[in-house]
Motif scaffolding. Structure first.
Motif, short mmCIF file in Angstrom:
data_model
loop_
_atom_site.label_atom_id
_atom_site.label_comp_id
_atom_site.label_asym_id
_atom_site.label_seq_id
_atom_site.Cartn_x
_atom_site.Cartn_y
_atom_site.Cartn_z
N ASP A 115 -13.66 -9.05 1.99
CA ASP A 115 -12.32 -9.66 1.99
C ASP A 115 -11.25 -8.57 1.94
OD1 ASP A 115 -11.86 -8.90 -0.77
OD2 ASP A 115 -13.10 -10.61 -1.37
N THR A 116 -9.99 -8.98 2.05
CA THR A 116 -8.87 -8.03 2.13
C THR A 116 -8.76 -7.18 0.87
OG1 THR A 116 -7.71 -9.69 3.45
CG2 THR A 116 -6.40 -7.85 2.64
N LEU A 117 -8.93 -7.78 -0.30
CA LEU A 117 -8.78 -7.06 -1.56
C LEU A 117 -9.82 -5.94 -1.68
CD1 LEU A 117 -7.36 -6.75 -4.29
CD2 LEU A 117 -8.98 -8.42 -5.24
N GLN A 118 -11.09 -6.26 -1.35
CA GLN A 118 -12.15 -5.23 -1.40
C GLN A 118 -11.84 -4.08 -0.44
OE1 GLN A 118 -15.94 -7.07 -0.60
NE2 GLN A 118 -15.79 -8.49 -2.31
N LEU A 119 -11.39 -4.44 0.75
CA LEU A 119 -11.07 -3.43 1.76
C LEU A 119 -9.94 -2.53 1.27
CD1 LEU A 119 -11.78 -2.46 4.61
CD2 LEU A 119 -10.13 -4.10 5.52
N MET A 120 -8.92 -3.13 0.67
CA MET A 120 -7.79 -2.36 0.14
C MET A 120 -8.23 -1.41 -0.98
SD MET A 120 -4.39 -4.72 -0.09
CE MET A 120 -3.52 -5.26 1.37
N ILE A 121 -9.06 -1.91 -1.88
CA ILE A 121 -9.50 -1.09 -3.03
C ILE A 121 -10.29 0.14 -2.56
CG2 ILE A 121 -11.07 -1.04 -5.02
CD1 ILE A 121 -10.25 -4.00 -5.52
N PHE A 122 -11.24 -0.07 -1.66
CA PHE A 122 -12.07 1.06 -1.23
C PHE A 122 -11.31 2.02 -0.32
CE2 PHE A 122 -15.65 -1.90 -2.33
CZ PHE A 122 -16.14 -1.12 -3.38
N LYS A 123 -10.37 1.52 0.48
CA LYS A 123 -9.55 2.42 1.29
C LYS A 123 -8.58 3.19 0.41
CE LYS A 123 -9.45 3.21 5.03
NZ LYS A 123 -10.16 4.32 5.70
N PHE A 124 -8.17 2.60 -0.71
CA PHE A 124 -7.34 3.32 -1.67
C PHE A 124 -8.13 4.51 -2.24
CE2 PHE A 124 -6.32 4.08 -6.15
CZ PHE A 124 -4.96 4.40 -6.06
N PHE A 125 -9.38 4.27 -2.62
CA PHE A 125 -10.23 5.35 -3.15
C PHE A 125 -10.55 6.38 -2.06
CE2 PHE A 125 -11.13 2.34 -6.65
CZ PHE A 125 -10.89 3.20 -7.72
N ASP A 126 -10.67 5.92 -0.83
CA ASP A 126 -10.86 6.83 0.30
C ASP A 126 -9.68 7.81 0.36
OD1 ASP A 126 -11.22 8.04 2.78
OD2 ASP A 126 -10.66 6.26 3.93
N GLY A 127 -8.45 7.29 0.27
CA GLY A 127 -7.26 8.14 0.27
C GLY A 127 -7.21 9.05 -0.95
N LEU A 128 -7.64 8.53 -2.09
CA LEU A 128 -7.64 9.28 -3.34
C LEU A 128 -8.49 10.55 -3.21
CD1 LEU A 128 -6.43 8.40 -6.20
CD2 LEU A 128 -8.78 7.97 -6.85
N ILE A 129 -9.61 10.45 -2.48
CA ILE A 129 -10.55 11.57 -2.36
C ILE A 129 -10.23 12.49 -1.19
CG2 ILE A 129 -12.99 12.20 -2.08
CD1 ILE A 129 -12.32 10.84 -4.76
N ILE A 130 -9.96 11.95 0.00
CA ILE A 130 -9.82 12.79 1.20
C ILE A 130 -8.61 13.70 1.13
CG2 ILE A 130 -8.45 11.14 2.56
CD1 ILE A 130 -11.23 13.54 3.82
N CYS A 131 -7.64 13.33 0.32
CA CYS A 131 -6.44 14.14 0.14
C CYS A 131 -6.77 15.58 -0.23
CB CYS A 131 -5.58 13.50 -0.95
SG CYS A 131 -4.19 14.48 -1.47
N GLY A 132 -7.77 15.77 -1.13
CA GLY A 132 -8.13 17.10 -1.61
C GLY A 132 -8.70 18.00 -0.54
N PRO A 133 -9.83 17.62 0.08
CA PRO A 133 -10.44 18.49 1.09
C PRO A 133 -9.52 18.85 2.24
CG PRO A 133 -11.96 16.76 0.44
CD PRO A 133 -10.65 16.44 -0.22
#
Length: 520
Positions: A115-133
Motif C-alpha cells: 500500500d501507499t504508506l508502506q511504500l512511503m516508509i521504505f522509500k523514506f529509509f531508502d533516502g535516509l541511507i543513500i544520502c551518505g554513500p
C-alpha cells in the motif's frame, strides 16, 4: 633529482598522489563509483517511472504522487549531517560499504510494499541511507586523484549520474509495458514491484565493490595517520605502475596535521568495551572540533551562497525531472484518446480531471499509460543529457569556460523553464525539457566540483552533505508545492519555477573558484 630528493624527505598530498600516476587502480575506483552514483538516481527517480502504473493499483491522488516523489528526499535531509559527520570522522570507506548494503535492503523492502504508506516508509529509509554513500563517493574520488585529473573526475560524476538517468528509462521501457502478476501468500506483486526490486542492484553492487578499495589517503593524512596513508599510496602506485611497493619514491608524508600514527595504531588495538566507548567519544569530540570552521570566515559566507544557489536550482530541476514520466504518459494517453491539444496546460487539466473518473474509466486510462512510447521520450531526454556531458567534458579545461559556464547556463535555463509553458506537443516538450535538464545537470556538477576544492578535507564531506541537503530540501518542497500550484492554475507553477531560476542566477554571480587549486 631535486624532485626525487623532495619526495624522499617528505611529500605533501599533491606530490604523493601525482607520483602514483593514473592507471588500473583509478579505472577500478571509477568503475566502483558508477553503481553508487547510479544508485542515487535510481533511489530519487524510480518512483516517478513507477507512478503511471502504480497510481491505478494504489489509487493515488495528485498530492499523494507529489508526496511519493518527495519522501525519499525527506530521508536524505534528515540523515545528511549524521552521514557527513561519520564520513569526516570515521572514514569514507565504511560509509560506502555499509551504506550500499543497507540501501539495497530498504529498496527491496519497498518492492514488497502492498500500500501507499508502506511504500512511503521504505522509500523514506531508502533516502535516509543513500544520502551518505552518494556524497562520500564524490569526496572519495577527489581524494584519490591529483589536481591534474580532479576537474575531469568531478565531471565524471556528472557523466555517471547521466548514465544512471538513462539506464532507468531503458529499464522502464523494457519492463513496465510487460504485464506481470503473481502472489506469494497474501502478498500481490505486479510489474512495478519487480521494477523496484531491480533498482536495488546498483546499491548492493556499490557496497560489494568498495570492500576491495582502501581508505582515502588524504583523509588518513588529515587525521595524522601517515603510516596508513603511505601504505594506501604505495598500493595505488603498485597497481598503477606495476612495480613493487618499495620502489614508491615517496618515503615520508608531510602535512599541516602532526603525525599521530603511533597513537592511532595503539587506539585501534583497544579491545575492551570501555576502551571502545572512550575511543568513540574521542572521535565524536574530534569531529565537532573539525566542523567549527564551517561557521567562521572565510567559509561561512561562501557556503551560504552555495546552499541558496543549490536550493533554487535543484528545486527547479526536480520539479521538472520527476514529473516528466507522468507528463509524457499523460500526453500519450491524450493522443491515443484523440485529443488535438497536448500542451502543458491541457496536460495539467487532464490530470486534474482524471481524479474524478469512475473505476472503469480509470482502468481504461491506466491501460493506455503502459505505452512504451512514453518511456522512449524519457530515454531521449536522458540521452541528450548524456551527450551534453560528453560534449562539455573537454571544454571545462578551458579556464574562461569553467569560470563562466554556471552563470551563462543558469541565465539560459531561466528562459527554458518558462518556455515549457508554451510547448504545444510531445516533441517540443521533450526537446525543451531535455536541453533544460542537460544544462542544469552540468550546473549542479559544477557546483559540487567547486565545493570540493573550496573546503578542507575534514569538513569537505560535511559541506557536500549540507549542499545536497539544501538541494533535497528544494526537491521535497518543490514536489509538495507543485501539485498545489497545478490545482490553482496552469501558469502558477511556471511563474514559480522562473522566479527560483532567476534567484539561482543571481547567487551564481558572486561565486569565483579556481578548480586547479590543491586540496587542503
Amino acid at each position: 633529482m631535486g624532485d626525487r630528493g623532495k619526495t624522499e624527505e617528505g611529500a605533501d598530498f599533491e606530490t604523493a598522489i601525482a607520483e602514483c600516476g593514473f592507471g588500473l587502480f583509478n579505472v577500478f575506483i571509477l568503475f566502483s563509483a558508477v553503481p553508487c552514483l547510479a544508485a542515487m538516481v535510481f533511489s530519487a527517480s524510480a518512483l516517478s517511472y513507477v507512478m503511471p502504473s502504480a497510481e491505478c493499483d494504489l489509487n493515488l491522488t495528485l498530492v499523494q504522487k507529489g508526496m511519493l516523489n518527495a519522501v525519499t528526499y525527506g530521508g536524505m535531509i534528515l540523515s545528511a549531517v549524521p552521514w557527513g559527520f561519520m564520513a569526516d570522522t570515521f572514514g569514507r570507506r565504511p560509509v560506502l560499504i555499509s551504506g550500499g548494503w543497507l540501501d539495497g535492503i530498504f529498496i527491496l523492502c519497498a518492492a514488497l510494499s502492498q500500500d501507499t504508506l508502506q511504500l512511503m516508509i521504505f522509500k523514506f529509509f531508502d533516502g535516509l541511507i543513500i544520502c551518505g554513500p552518494f556524497a562520500v563517493v564524490v569526496s572519495y574520488l577527489a581524494e584519490f586523484h591529483g589536481k591534474k585529473h580532479r576537474p575531469y573526475i568531478m565531471l565524471f560524476v556528472g557523466l555517471a549520474v547521466s548514465m544512471g538517468s538513462m539506464m532507468l528509462p531503458f529499464l522502464a521501457y523494457f519492463l513496465m509495458p510487460v504485464s506481470i502478476y503473481f502472489k506469494v501468500g497474501s502478498l500481490e506483486f505486479r510489474t512495478w514491484h519487480v521494477f523496484l526490486a531491480i533498482s536495488a542492484i546498483p546499491s548492493l553492487l556499490s557496497g560489494f565493490l568498495h570492500i576491495f578499495l582502501p581508505e582515502s589517503p588524504k583523509f588518513l593524512m588529515a587525521q595524522g595517520n601517515y603510516n596508513k596513508a603511505l601504505k594506501s599510496l604505495q598500493r595505488i602506485y603498485q597497481i598503477n605502475k606495476r612495480k613493487s611497493r618499495d620502489s614508491y619514491p615517496v618515503k615520508h608524508l608531510s602535512d599541516v596535521v602532526p603525525d599521530r600514527s603511533e597513537v592511532l595504531e595503539q587506539k585501534s588495538r583497544a579491545s575492551s568495551l570501555k576502551e571502545r566507548f572512550q575511543k568513540t567519544k574521542e572521535k565524536f569530540l574530534e569531529g565537532t572540533r573539525q566542523i567549527k570552521p564551517m561557521f567562521r570566515k572565510p567559509y561561512l559566507s561562501i557556503s551560504i551562497q552555495v546552499y541558496c544557489l543549490h536550493f533554487c536550482q535543484i528545486t527547479c530541476v526536480n520539479s521538472v525531472r520527476l514529473w516528466l514520466p507522468q507528463i509524457f504518459a499523460t500526453m500519450h494517453v491524450m493522443e491515443a484518446q484523440g485529443f488535438n491539444d497536448t500542451s502543458m496546460c491541457a496536460v495539467v487539466e487532464h490530470n486534474n480531471l482524471a481524479m474524478t473518473l469512475n473505476q472503469e474509466e480509470k482502468k481504461m486510462e491506466c491501460d493506455l499509460r503502459h505505452s512504451p512510447d512514453s518511456y522512449l521520450d524519457n530515454i531521449t531526454v536522458s540521452g541528450i543529457g548524456l551527450l551534453g556531458f560528453i560534449l562539455i567534458f573537454p571544454l571545462l579545461r578551458i579556464r574562461l569556460v569553467a569560470h563562466h559556464i554556471l552563470k551563462v547556463f543558469l541565465f539560459f535555463c531561466t528562459f527554458l523553464v518558462g518556455g515549457l509553458y508554451f510547448c504545444t506537443d510531445t516533441l517540443v516538450t521533450m526537446l525543451v525539457s531535455a536541453i533544460y535538464l542537460t544544462l542544469m545537470g552540468i550546473c549542479a556538477t559544477t557546483i559540487i566540483s567547486m565545493s570540493v576544492v573550496i573546503f578542507p578535507t575534514l569538513m569537505r564531506t560535511m559541506v557536500l552533505m549540507l549542499i545536497m541537503t539544501f538541494g533535497r530540501l528544494g526537491s521535497l518542497s518543490g514536489n509538495i508545492v507543485l501539485p498545489i500550484f497545478m490545482q490553482i492554475s496552469c501558469m502558477a507553477p511556471f511563474l514559480w519555477l522562473c522566479s527560483l531560476m532567476a534567484a539561482a542566477f543571481f547567487f551564481s554571480l558572486f561565486l569565483k573558484v579556481d578548480d586547479q587549486q590543491p586540496l587542503v
